[in-house]
Scaffold this motif. Structure first.
Motif, PDB file in Angstrom:
ATOM      1  N   ILE A  53       6.294 100.810  72.949  1.00 37.39           N
ATOM      2  CA  ILE A  53       6.717  99.988  71.812  1.00 37.39           C
ATOM      3  C   ILE A  53       7.046 100.911  70.648  1.00 37.39           C
ATOM      4  O   ILE A  53       6.249 101.795  70.298  1.00 37.39           O
ATOM      5  CB  ILE A  53       5.623  98.985  71.406  1.00 37.39           C
ATOM      6  N   ARG A  55       7.581 101.287  66.747  1.00 42.16           N
ATOM      7  CA  ARG A  55       7.228 100.607  65.498  1.00 42.16           C
ATOM      8  C   ARG A  55       7.773 101.402  64.318  1.00 42.16           C
ATOM      9  O   ARG A  55       7.628 102.622  64.256  1.00 42.16           O
ATOM     10  CB  ARG A  55       5.714 100.440  65.366  1.00 42.16           C
ATOM     11  N   SER A  97       8.513  95.803  65.256  1.00 36.71           N
ATOM     12  CA  SER A  97       8.068  96.319  66.548  1.00 36.71           C
ATOM     13  C   SER A  97       9.151  96.042  67.575  1.00 36.71           C
ATOM     14  O   SER A  97       9.604  94.901  67.713  1.00 36.71           O
ATOM     15  CB  SER A  97       6.748  95.661  66.972  1.00 36.71           C
ATOM     16  N   GLU A  99      10.199  96.493  71.581  1.00 37.00           N
ATOM     17  CA  GLU A  99       9.778  96.820  72.938  1.00 37.00           C
ATOM     18  C   GLU A  99      10.908  97.522  73.686  1.00 37.00           C
ATOM     19  O   GLU A  99      12.090  97.303  73.405  1.00 37.00           O
ATOM     20  CB  GLU A  99       9.353  95.556  73.684  1.00 37.00           C
TER      21      GLU A  99
END
Length: 264
Positions: A53, A55, A97, A99
């Motif tokens: 992920i 961020r 965030s 993915e």
């Protein structure tokens, strides 16, 4: 590489103060790698892999006006791009965030931060870092590339309607004509239909035109169903409708007079 006006960039950075910027690559166990950035200094290149992920977080400080357009933009070497909206709080804290399955890019990817507001002319468009996205991370992505042309689509339409077989049409037409003949015969036996006056009625020109117009319109609709053009139908209707209207005006007074005489 994009070139920006230094004056415009400086005024935009002053309008939107970017502080505490950080880009991190995360897994379930925690942060794998991270790097900080500022408005003038992008973060170092990070490696991004499958099931990770990404961020991005930063602080815009105290805001007199919350920007309504804040995005993180990813651009690969072929200028393919993906844009992700950033959540901005009233306190100025912002984060997003991303993915790996939502990123349709691979290889070397630059990261840019876009900030703007509807009532402000100041716009931020700065580079905040870069990524090395492994190909396995983008293979699972089902998200389409944004702002690029799509492959040509081919539509398959249903086949055109075809007239029913002639034999079937003849059977139904014969059944309708036979039913009409039986109905006329029964009406005549009951005294509800006097065929002796049919010849007298048709000898009148308006009544003949009226009956011929009705039949012609039905035949015209039939030919239109079989494939006649709408322009051909309009030409014939331009003749039939005035004839129908003229004959109607002539025969309706005669019908009214016959009804009144029968009552007397």
């Amino acid at each position: 590489m994009r070139v920006y006006s230094l004056i415009a960039l400086a005024s935009a950075i002053y309008a939107w103060k970017i502080a505490d910027g950080e880009i991190s690559v995360n897994e379930k166990v925690g942060i794998i790698d991270s790097s900080s950035f500022t408005a003038k200094q992008p973060a170092k290149k990070l490696e991004f892999n499958t099931n990770q992920i990404l961020r991005v977080k930063f602080n815009l400080g105290e805001l007199s006006e919350v920007p309504n357009q804040v995005f993180v933009q990813l651009i690969d070497s072929s200028d393919n791009e993906a844009v992700f909206p950033v959540q901005v709080r009233n306190s100025g804290r912002s984060k997003v965030s991303i993915e790996s399955k939502t990123i349709p890019l691979s290889g070397d990817v630059s990261m840019r931060l876009l900030i703007g507001a509807a009532n402000s002319k100041d716009v931020v468009d700065i580079e905040i870092g870069s990524l090395n996205i492994l190909s396995s991370a983008s293979q699972k992505s089902k998200r389409d590339l944004q702002l690029h042309s799509k492959p040509e689509q081919f539509h398959t339409f249903n086949s055109e309607a075809k007239p029913a077989p002639i034999a079937l049409v003849a059977i139904f037409a014969s059944a309708i004509v036979a039913s009409l003949a039986v109905l006329i015969f029964m009406w005549n036996n009951e005294g509800m239909l006097n065929l002796r006056f049919l010849k007298t009625s048709l000898s009148s020109l308006p009544q003949t035109i009226f009956l011929a117009s009705i039949i012609s319109i039905q035949v015209l609709f039939h030919y239109y169903y079989l494939g006649a053009s709408i322009f051909t139908v309009i030409k014939f209707m331009a003749v039939l409708l005035p004839a129908l209207a003229y004959s109607s005006l002539k025969i309706f007074p005669v019908i009214d007079s016959r009804i009144l005489s029968s009552k007397n």
